[in-house]
Scaffold this active site. Structure first.
Site, PDB file in Angstrom:
ATOM      1  N   ASN A 104       0.815  -1.217   0.000  1.00 35.86           N
ATOM      2  CA  ASN A 104       0.000   0.000   0.000  1.00 35.86           C
ATOM      3  C   ASN A 104       0.851   1.270   0.000  1.00 35.86           C
ATOM      4  OD1 ASN A 104      -2.341   1.852   1.006  1.00 35.86           O
ATOM      5  ND2 ASN A 104      -0.781   1.939   2.621  1.00 35.86           N
ATOM      6  N   SER A 111      -2.336   0.407  -6.553  1.00 34.67           N
ATOM      7  CA  SER A 111      -1.856   1.202  -7.674  1.00 34.67           C
ATOM      8  C   SER A 111      -2.743   2.434  -7.794  1.00 34.67           C
ATOM      9  CB  SER A 111      -1.896   0.330  -8.937  1.00 34.67           C
ATOM     10  OG  SER A 111      -1.518   1.069 -10.068  1.00 34.67           O
ATOM     11  N   TYR A 144       4.231  10.324 -10.955  1.00 39.05           N
ATOM     12  CA  TYR A 144       3.273   9.461 -10.253  1.00 39.05           C
ATOM     13  C   TYR A 144       2.598   8.515 -11.239  1.00 39.05           C
ATOM     14  CZ  TYR A 144      -0.590   8.068  -7.196  1.00 39.05           C
ATOM     15  OH  TYR A 144      -1.496   7.338  -6.455  1.00 39.05           O
ATOM     16  N   LYS A 148       2.899   4.334 -11.399  1.00 39.57           N
ATOM     17  CA  LYS A 148       1.758   3.423 -11.226  1.00 39.57           C
ATOM     18  C   LYS A 148       1.533   2.594 -12.490  1.00 39.57           C
ATOM     19  CE  LYS A 148       0.583   4.541  -6.961  1.00 39.57           C
ATOM     20  NZ  LYS A 148       0.763   3.601  -5.836  1.00 39.57           N
ATOM     21  N   VAL A 167      -9.527   9.162  -2.648  1.00 35.72           N
ATOM     22  CA  VAL A 167      -9.787   8.944  -1.229  1.00 35.72           C
ATOM     23  C   VAL A 167      -9.285  10.120  -0.383  1.00 35.72           C
ATOM     24  CG1 VAL A 167      -9.567   7.268   0.649  1.00 35.72           C
ATOM     25  CG2 VAL A 167      -9.377   6.488  -1.722  1.00 35.72           C
ATOM     26  N   THR A 196      -7.408  11.264   2.020  1.00 36.00           N
ATOM     27  CA  THR A 196      -6.234  11.012   2.864  1.00 36.00           C
ATOM     28  C   THR A 196      -5.299  12.207   2.682  1.00 36.00           C
ATOM     29  OG1 THR A 196      -5.077   9.973   1.036  1.00 36.00           O
ATOM     30  CG2 THR A 196      -6.391   8.512   2.437  1.00 36.00           C
TER      31      THR A 196
END
Ligand SMILES: NC(=O)c1ccc[n+]([C@@H]2O[C@H](COP(=O)([O-])OP(=O)(O)OC[C@H]3O[C@@H](n4cnc5c(N)ncnc54)[C@H](OP(=O)(O)O)[C@@H]3O)[C@@H](O)[C@H]2O)c1
Length: 221
Positions: free
Chosen positions: A74, A127, A143, A147, A176, A178
């Site tokens: 993760n 990913s 990024y 991925k 998400v 975060t």
């Protein structure tokens, strides 16, 4: 009861995955850069920097002889400030590749004996849809490339490790809320983690080698 190893389990999606697996009665081990700062996370916190060979070797050493039924790669970073197609921080790009692409491969290889001895083990790689070659959006080059590359790593691992009975999934967690996803993102981390866990729980050799959305659908590589 399964033994579940989660990299970067101290915050964000990883922390919520750790909570879900612990609540379901599984043995959880989180691999984190600063175990001393992970007191609020469930399970056993072991030192791990997925970008560092020696750290990964020491992490694997401390799990020596233990079954690992589920490994969730993760840990990840969003990459350097400057990562547009016209202006790139190349050292930062390399660092992003080292953590996001080589990290999951490094950790999976180091824990292969543990995964093999568990029997019917599963490896998930968190990913991102931003790495899909079907998407042509041009921002965040480092990024996206990291991925895209880890998706290929996942596909190669799936083909290679089927003979060992190990199933592999590349997973998109959604957008998400975060530290990485930011406060405007679509999903609460609990919701993303619940979806990811369901996909991982249902994973088998019959479904190895796919790129999944957190809601259980397939995504184009
Ligand atoms: N959030 C989203 O919208 C979104 C969307 C698509 C994909 N993803 C992917 O989902 C995964 C988790 O993201 P998140 O949103 O939960 O991010 P986050 O809140 O920024 O958390 C990242 C986690 O990775 C850990 N980490 C970073 N580099 C590491 C290293 N070298 N070694 C060990 N751990 C390291 C961090 O540990 P420290 O606390 O030590 O920094 C932290 O626990 C990542 O792979 C990310 O690319 C997220």
């Amino acid at each position: 009861m399964a033994t579940v190893v989660i990299t970067g389990g101290n915050r964000g999606i990883g922390l919520h995955l750790a909570r879900l697996y612990a609540d379901a009665g599984h043995e959880v081990v989180i691999g984190v850069r600063r175990p001393e700062a992970a007191a609020d996370a469930p399970g056993e916190a072991l030192a791990l920097d997925v970008g560092d060979d020696a750290s990964v070797a020491a992490f694997a050493g401390s799990l020596n002889g233990r079954n690992v039924d589920i490994l969730i790669n993760n840990a990840g970073v969003s990459g350097p400030e400057r990562q547009s197609a016209r202006d790139t921080d190349f050292a930062g790009f390399l660092d992003t590749l080292n953590i996001n692409t080589l990290g999951p491969l490094r950790v999976t290889q180091a824990l292969l004996p543990n995964l093999r001895q568990a029997g019917n083990a599963k490896v998930a790689i968190v990913s991102s849809r931003m790495g899909s070659l079907a998407s042509t959006e041009p921002d965040m080059v480092a990024y996206r490339a990291s991925k895209a590359a880890v998706n290929k790593v996942a596909q190669c691992l799936a083909t290679n490790l089927a003979a060992d009975g190990i199933a592999i999934a590349a997973l998109h967690p959604g957008w998400v809320r975060t530290d990485m996803g930011g406060p405007s993102a679509d999903l609460a981390p609990e919701e993303s983690a619940r979806g990811l866990k369901e996909v991982i729980d249902g994973l088998s050799l019959a479904t190895t080698g796919h790129f999944w959305n957190y809601d259980g659908g397939f995504l184009p590589w």
